[in-house]
Scaffold this motif. Structure first.
Motif, short mmCIF file in Angstrom:
data_model
loop_
_atom_site.label_atom_id
_atom_site.label_comp_id
_atom_site.label_asym_id
_atom_site.label_seq_id
_atom_site.Cartn_x
_atom_site.Cartn_y
_atom_site.Cartn_z
N LEU A 98 1.65 -1.77 -5.37
CA LEU A 98 1.72 -1.45 -3.94
C LEU A 98 0.77 -0.29 -3.61
CD1 LEU A 98 3.09 -1.97 -1.20
CD2 LEU A 98 4.75 -0.20 -1.82
N ILE A 99 -0.05 -0.51 -2.58
CA ILE A 99 -0.97 0.52 -2.10
C ILE A 99 -0.42 1.14 -0.81
CG2 ILE A 99 -3.28 0.95 -1.19
CD1 ILE A 99 -4.30 -1.18 -3.06
N HIS A 100 0.10 0.31 0.10
CA HIS A 100 0.58 0.84 1.38
C HIS A 100 1.60 -0.13 1.94
CE1 HIS A 100 0.45 3.50 4.79
NE2 HIS A 100 -0.64 4.14 4.32
N ASP A 101 2.60 0.45 2.70
CA ASP A 101 3.60 -0.39 3.36
C ASP A 101 3.63 -0.11 4.86
OD1 ASP A 101 4.67 2.11 3.40
OD2 ASP A 101 6.55 1.58 2.41
N GLY A 102 2.62 0.66 5.38
CA GLY A 102 2.54 0.97 6.81
C GLY A 102 3.30 2.21 7.20
N SER A 103 4.01 2.80 6.25
CA SER A 103 4.74 4.04 6.58
C SER A 103 3.87 5.24 6.22
CB SER A 103 6.06 4.08 5.79
OG SER A 103 5.80 4.12 4.40
N GLU A 104 4.30 6.42 6.65
CA GLU A 104 3.52 7.62 6.38
C GLU A 104 3.73 8.08 4.94
OE1 GLU A 104 4.59 10.52 9.28
OE2 GLU A 104 3.72 9.41 10.98
N THR A 105 4.95 7.88 4.38
CA THR A 105 5.25 8.45 3.06
C THR A 105 5.02 7.46 1.93
OG1 THR A 105 7.55 7.76 3.30
CG2 THR A 105 6.95 9.99 4.08
N ILE A 106 5.04 6.24 2.22
CA ILE A 106 4.88 5.16 1.22
C ILE A 106 5.81 5.42 0.04
CG2 ILE A 106 3.23 3.72 -0.04
CD1 ILE A 106 0.99 5.10 1.45
N PRO A 107 7.12 5.37 0.23
CA PRO A 107 8.06 5.73 -0.84
C PRO A 107 7.97 4.78 -2.05
CG PRO A 107 9.20 4.66 0.99
CD PRO A 107 7.81 4.90 1.46
N GLU A 108 7.52 3.58 -1.87
CA GLU A 108 7.50 2.60 -2.98
C GLU A 108 6.10 2.45 -3.54
OE1 GLU A 108 9.06 -0.53 -0.68
OE2 GLU A 108 11.12 -0.28 -1.41
N PHE A 109 5.25 3.38 -3.33
CA PHE A 109 3.86 3.31 -3.79
C PHE A 109 3.81 3.07 -5.31
CE2 PHE A 109 -0.03 5.13 -5.47
CZ PHE A 109 -0.99 4.53 -4.65
N GLY A 110 2.94 2.11 -5.67
CA GLY A 110 2.71 1.83 -7.08
C GLY A 110 3.66 0.84 -7.71
N LEU A 111 4.71 0.43 -6.94
CA LEU A 111 5.63 -0.55 -7.51
C LEU A 111 4.94 -1.90 -7.68
CD1 LEU A 111 9.00 0.21 -5.66
CD2 LEU A 111 8.32 0.84 -7.99
N ALA A 112 5.45 -2.68 -8.62
CA ALA A 112 4.87 -4.01 -8.89
C ALA A 112 5.23 -4.98 -7.78
CB ALA A 112 5.36 -4.53 -10.24
N MET A 113 4.38 -5.99 -7.61
CA MET A 113 4.55 -6.98 -6.53
C MET A 113 5.86 -7.76 -6.70
SD MET A 113 2.07 -10.21 -5.58
CE MET A 113 0.65 -9.17 -5.52
N LYS A 114 6.21 -8.11 -7.94
CA LYS A 114 7.38 -8.96 -8.14
C LYS A 114 8.69 -8.27 -7.78
CE LYS A 114 7.74 -7.77 -13.06
NZ LYS A 114 7.74 -8.32 -14.43
N SER A 115 8.69 -6.92 -7.71
CA SER A 115 9.91 -6.21 -7.34
C SER A 115 10.04 -6.06 -5.83
CB SER A 115 9.91 -4.82 -7.99
OG SER A 115 8.81 -4.03 -7.51
#
Length: 716
Positions: A111-128
């Protein structure tokens, strides 16, 4: 009143029909009500399903469009890893209430970005984070009412990452469910109204039908009784009955149906009679018809004190057509032959006295028979036989191929040759065989002597079968001599029959019978096997010595004979060109194309091909160029005509022709020294005849080869 009502058959029928109609209408209404309800439910369900599918398809298209558009906007920022630009694009999308998530993953699926300012899940794998796995192109899947999409992000035709979207369409699908419930309620109300209307219509139709049934039974029972009485009479055999009635409606149709049934039964009877008396292949009458016609015309001839002729026709060489061209072609030839015979009889105005139809029938196989009623002169039958022979002697063009056959015709006359139908037909058959034995393509009138000849033929056939089983046959060999060196070069195998009671049977008495029967194949195979055994023994004594066997026209065109000789030579390992096949011109020319294939197979197998009795067959010599022939055997009739003080131009011409075509020549029938000298002077290389050597048993031939190669001097 009640008793009188029930005693009337018309009233009982009306009452019974009323009860039956009520029961049927009730069943129909119940079934209809159930069917309408089932139809309404199915229609509502299918409508909801189709609307849901259409809505989902549209939602999928919209979501795919959003995914492709957003991925194209994110390709540049993702390539430069511009997180602010990525956040801006994703935040615009996340403003939609129906969007559950919008993830942008790296090429490695992180994960690179989810549209939020903090990106709490940054770096998680796609399958999760998404239920989808990466693929080469956009793909999507429904989970409940949420549509999940995974779109590759391409930069300069290279995959730089993935865009994952989750869109919740619960609101749209819920609205669709409410709309479907409204449609279902409306459809159920319509179905109920429709059933009520149909129920009223059914009751009205039932009442009207009962009334008309009552009137129908009252007015139509009398004609029904009449039809019943007519049916009983027809069943008892009264063929004058007709079932037509003046009433219309069901009884009128019943009358017409019974009349049509009567006509169909009569037509079926005529067709059955026709099938019983008609030959399916030629469309001529068959043996059953002929037997009845012969009986009828014999009785008519007795009453009128008239003579009648019976002409029995058998097609010559028809079996060769079946063997060489196949049974389908043979059937076509039979059909054409039947048509020719029928046209000839119509042309000669030979027909039945009462029907004026040609009195022609096919008895079976290649046998036909015709009758000549009210015969005035015997010459009339001779003229008919000549015309038949001439008609069948003309070539048949079938499926682009020409076939030549002829006919053997036997003739009997009532009452000269018999009184009963079986006797007349038997004598005609005997006369036909006599014509066939006399050389075919001719006709013969019956004589009592033919009975004796037929009996001899039957005894000969039975004797040949016994000779094959018990070993009464043997071979004799007549040497072929090299006239320039007086050395024996080959021998011709000749079949001999030593009968245990009658002694040695002349070949002319049994060989023609064998050739005209089904024994030709086993006899040919026996001769070939015995000759090959003797030949292989002589090879040790005189390598290169050749033996020839005669193959008749009847066996030449059998595929089994062709393959048998080829297999025999290969199986016994006969040296090449030591086994020779002798054939007559007539047997080869009759079916030239098929003969060419047979001779080529034998030639390729290493056999020599010789034309026997050359000069007695066809005048055309063109076949010599078309067939793989090794040599000619000049017929003994030419030898008898040789004169020392003459030029003998005919024999000289044959020798010159053979030399120009590089063919070997054997002069047959040499019996005198003068004939021998003539052939030597003319340049014939080989000779054969009683003046050189007579046919001899195998042991004598072997002893002769062991002691001398010199030819005996012939006496004048």
């Amino acid at each position: 009143m009640k008793v009188r009502l029930l005693t009337s058959l018309a009233n009982r029928l009306t009452l019974g029909f009323t009860l039956l109609a009520c029961i049927l209408v009730a069943i129909m209404l119940v079934t209809l009500h159930h069917s309408l309800n089932r139809f309404t439910e199915d229609t509502i369900q299918q409508g909801k399903q189709q609307l849901a599918e259409a809505l989902r398809a549209q939602l999928e298209q919209d979501a795919q469009l959003l995914s492709r558009t957003l991925s194209s906007h994110l390709s540049i920022p993702l390539y430069h890893l511009d997180l602010s630009a990525i956040e801006k694009q994703l935040s615009l999308v996340r403003q939609h209430r129906s969007l559950e998530y919008a993830y942008l993953f790296s090429r490695e699926g992180r994960l690179i970005h989810d549209g939020s300012e903090t990106i709490p899940e940054f770096g998680l794998a796609m399958k999760s984070l998404t239920p989808l796995s990466p693929e080469a192109d956009l793909h999507f899947a429904w989970h409940g009412r949420t549509l999940h999409l995974l779109q590759p992000v391409m930069t300069s035709s290279q995959r730089s990452g993935y865009l994952a979207l989750g869109v919740d369409f619960t609101q749209a699908l819920t609205a669709l469910d409410r709309h479907g419930e409204v449609i279902g309620a409306s459809a159920e109300a319509t179905s109920e109204n429709t059933f009520n209307e149909l129920f009223l219509i059914a009751l009205l139709i039932l009442a009207v039908t009962i009334w008309f049934m009552y009137r129908f039974c009252r007015h139509q029972f009398a004609p029904l009784q009449a039809l019943t009485e007519k049916s009983i009479a027809f069943g008892e055999g009264d063929r004058s009955v007709r079932f037509g009635v003046t009433q219309s409606g069901e009884l009128g149709l019943l009358g017409k149906a019974l009349e049509q049934m009567r006509l169909s039964l009569e037509q079926s009877h005529r067709q059955t009679t026709q099938l019983a008396y008609l030959d399916n292949l030629t469309q001529l009458p068959n043996r059953h018809w002929f037997q009845q016609s012969l009986e009828r015309l014999l009785e008519l001839s007795r009453q009128n004190q008239q003579r009648m002729g019976v002409v029995f026709i058998d097609l010559d060489h028809f079996k060769e057509v079946n063997d060489t061209a196949g049974h389908d072609m043979g059937d076509l030839l039979l059909f054409e032959a039947a048509a020719r015979l029928r046209n000839l009889l119509m042309e000669m105005d030979i027909s039945a006295p009462d029907t004026e139809e040609p009195l022609l029938a096919r008895l079976g196989g290649d046998e036909f028979v015709t009758l000549y009623p009210d015969l005035q002169h015997t010459e009339q039958l001779s003229e008919l036989a000549r015309r038949i022979a001439q008609t069948l002697d003309e070539p048949f063009l079938i499926d682009g191929r020409y076939f030549n056959i002829s006919s053997s015709i036997g003739i009997t006359i009532y009452p000269d040759d018999g009184n009963s139908s079986s006797e007349i037909l038997k004598h005609a058959d005997i006369a036909m065989y006599a014509a066939k034995q006399s050389g075919r393509n001719q006709y013969a009138f019956f004589s009592m002597q033919m009975n004796h000849q037929l009996q001899q033929r039957i005894e000969t056939i039975q004797g040949v079968r016994t000779a094959l089983d018990q070993g009464h046959f043997h071979l004799e060999y007549q040497p072929v001599v090299d006239l320039s060196t007086n050395r024996i070069r080959a021998a011709e195998a000749l079949l001999r029959w030593n009968h245990p009671e009658r002694g040695l049977i002349p070949p002319g008495l049994f060989i023609p019978v064998i050739e005209d029967s089904d024994l030709i194949e086993p006899v040919t195979q026996w001769v070939a096997q015995q000759a090959v055994r003797d030949l292989m023994t002589l090879q040790a004594l005189k390598p290169g010595f050749a033996i020839s066997i005669n193959i008749s026209g009847a066996a030449l065109h059998q595929e089994s004979t062709r393959d048998f000789l080829t297999d025999l030579k290969q199986r016994e390992q006969v040296p090449d060109y030591c086994l020779s096949i002798e054939l007559t011109e007539t047997s080869m020319i009759r079916h030239l194309d098929d003969c060419r294939q047979t001779l080529k197979q034998w030639k390729d197998a290493g056999m020599n091909i010789w034309i026997d009795d050359f000069g007695t067959g066809y005048s055309s010599l063109s076949y010599l160029h078309q067939l793989p022939i090794d040599g000619l055997k000049i017929d003994r009739s030419f030898t008898r005509d040789l004169k020392p003080d003459s030029s003998n131009s005919l024999v000289a011409t044959v020798l010159t022709l053979a030399e120009s075509m590089q063919l070997q020549v054997v002069a047959e029938g040499i019996e005198t020294d003068s004939q021998l000298e003539c052939y030597r002077r003319l340049g014939s290389r080989y000779g054969q005849g009683f003046g050189l050597y007579r046919p001899m048993p195998y042991n004598d031939l072997k002893a002769l080869l062991e002691t001398t190669d010199e030819v005996h001097t012939a006496t004048s």
